[in-house]
Design an enzyme around this catalytic site. Structure first.
Site, mmCIF file in Angstrom:
data_model
loop_
_atom_site.group_PDB
_atom_site.id
_atom_site.type_symbol
_atom_site.label_atom_id
_atom_site.label_comp_id
_atom_site.label_asym_id
_atom_site.label_seq_id
_atom_site.Cartn_x
_atom_site.Cartn_y
_atom_site.Cartn_z
ATOM 1 N N LEU A 84 -32.350 57.579 -14.097
ATOM 2 C CA LEU A 84 -32.825 58.819 -13.528
ATOM 3 C C LEU A 84 -33.893 58.240 -12.507
ATOM 4 C CD1 LEU A 84 -32.856 61.497 -15.962
ATOM 5 C CD2 LEU A 84 -31.003 60.722 -14.438
ATOM 6 N N GLY B 55 -29.972 56.649 -17.682
ATOM 7 C CA GLY B 55 -28.958 57.179 -16.868
ATOM 8 C C GLY B 55 -27.795 56.245 -16.681
ATOM 9 N N ASN C 242 -32.747 54.824 -23.734
ATOM 10 C CA ASN C 242 -33.607 54.534 -24.337
ATOM 11 C C ASN C 242 -35.043 55.477 -23.967
ATOM 12 O OD1 ASN C 242 -33.491 53.629 -21.519
ATOM 13 N ND2 ASN C 242 -35.308 52.189 -21.485
ATOM 14 N N GLU C 243 -34.498 56.562 -23.753
ATOM 15 C CA GLU C 243 -35.531 57.865 -23.545
ATOM 16 C C GLU C 243 -36.879 57.860 -24.223
ATOM 17 O OE1 GLU C 243 -32.049 58.541 -21.056
ATOM 18 O OE2 GLU C 243 -32.228 57.764 -23.155
#
Length: 276
Positions: A82, A127, A151-152
Site C-alpha cells: 500500500l 499489499g 508484515n503489517e
C-alpha cells in the site's frame, strides 16, 4: 526503469496499457502478462489500483485471453504494498476512496474467472503479498534478498480480516496466526516450505515458468475450473461484501488516529532519509 533481463517469452502483440500497469498480450497463446510499473517500489497508489482493475476488466472481456501472469516491471521488487502517502496527511474522504479501491482490487483479482499466476520477481511485503495471494499459483525468484509476507504488525497496523482469511486459505490457520502476529517476512525457501508460494526458480526463469504453469491450468476445461474456483473462494469474498462499508469505516477511523498518523509520518521520514 527497464525490466530485469530474464526468461520472458517473445510477445506477438505490442505492449499496450497505461503508465502504471503495462499489459503485454499474446493472443495466439491466449494469455497476457500484466506488469506493475510504478517505480521505484511499485507502491499501490490509487492510480495504480484503478488502472489495475480497468486492465483486468478489459482482459476478462477479451474472449482471446484465458490467463494472466502478474509480475513487476521494476527490478528487485514485485510490490512494496500500500502507498503510505495515500494514508498519511489526507482527509477522511480520501482514505475512504483509497480503501474502497484496495477492496475492489482484491475482490476483482481473487474471484477473477481467468487463471492468474503471480511471477514474483522481487520483494513482496504487505499489499504486494496480498496481490500474490489472490492468484491461483505463485512462482517466486530464488533470491534470498527477496521476501514475502503480511508484515503489517511491524508498522503498528492490523491486517484486515479479509487479508487474514486469504492467508489462512493459502497456508492454514496456525501458520497464518504466527505469521500475522509476528509480521513475518519469508525468504523464497521459507515461503515455499510454508506454502505461501508454489514454486521457487532462478530469477531468469520466473516469467517463463509462470507461463508454463499458466498453460497447464488453462488445459483444464474452463467452465468446470471457474465454477470450482468460485466454490472455493466465494464464501471469503461474501464476508467482505456483507460488511464492505463497515470495513471502510474501520479503516478510516483507524488510519485517522493521531498515533497512527504520527507513526506513518515517522516511517515515511525514515524512508526519505534512506533515499537521501
Amino acid at each position: 526503469m527497464e525490466p530485469a533481463g530474464g526468461g520472458g517469452v517473445e510477445v506477438s502483440a505490442q505492449r499496450c496499457g497505461s503508465q502504471k500497469v503495462v499489459v503485454e498480450p499474446d493472443p495466439a497463446a491466449g494469455v497476457a502478462v500484466m506488469k506493475f510499473k510504478n517505480p521505484p517500489v511499485n507502491s499501490l497508489s490509487l492510480e495504480l489500483l484503478t488502472e489495475l482493475v480497468i486492465s483486468l476488466e478489459k482482459l476478462e472481456n477479451d474472449k482471446t485471453v484465458r490467463g494472466i501472469v502478474l509480475t513487476s516491471d521494476c527490478p528487485g521488487i514485485f510490490s512494496a504494498g500500500l502507498d503510505l502517502t495515500e494514508m498519511c496527511g489526507r482527509n477522511p474522504a480520501h482514505y475512504a476512496e483509497y480503501w474502497k479501491a484496495v477492496q475492489e482490487m482484491w475482490l476483482r483479482l481473487y474471484l477473477s474467472n481467468l487463471v492468474l499466476v503471480a511471477a514474483i520477481n522481487g520483494a513482496s511485503p504487505a499489499g504486494g503479498c496480498l496481490i500474490a495471494l489472490t492468484c491461483d499459483y505463485r512462482v517466486m525468484a530464488d533470491n534470498p534478498k527477496y521476501c514475502i509476507g503480511l508484515n503489517e504488525t511491524l508498522l503498528g497496523i492490523v491486517a484486515p480480516f479479509w487479508f487474514k482469511e486469504n492467508l489462512v486459505n493459502t497456508i492454514g490457520h496456525r501458520a497464518s496466526e504466527r505469521a500475522l502476529q509476528l509480521g513475518l517476512l519469508f525468504s523464497p525457501t521459507e515461503a515455499l516450505q510454508v506454502g505461501m508460494v508454489d514454486k521457487v526458480v532462478p530469477s531468469d526463469q520466473v516469467q517463463s515458468t509462470a507461463l508454463s504453469v499458466l498453460a497447464q491450468w488453462m488445459a483444464i476445461p474452463g467452465h468446470a475450473r471457474q465454477l470450482t474456483k468460485n466454490m472455493m473462494r466465494k464464501p471469503t469474498v461474501d464476508r467482505l461484501l456483507k460488511q464492505r462499508d463497515a470495513d471502510i469505516q474501520n479503516f478510516v477511523s483507524f488510519i485517522s488516529r493521531d498515533s497512527i498518523q504520527k507513526s506513518l509520518q515517522m516511517y515515511l521520514e525514515k524512508l526519505k532519509q534512506k533515499k537521501g
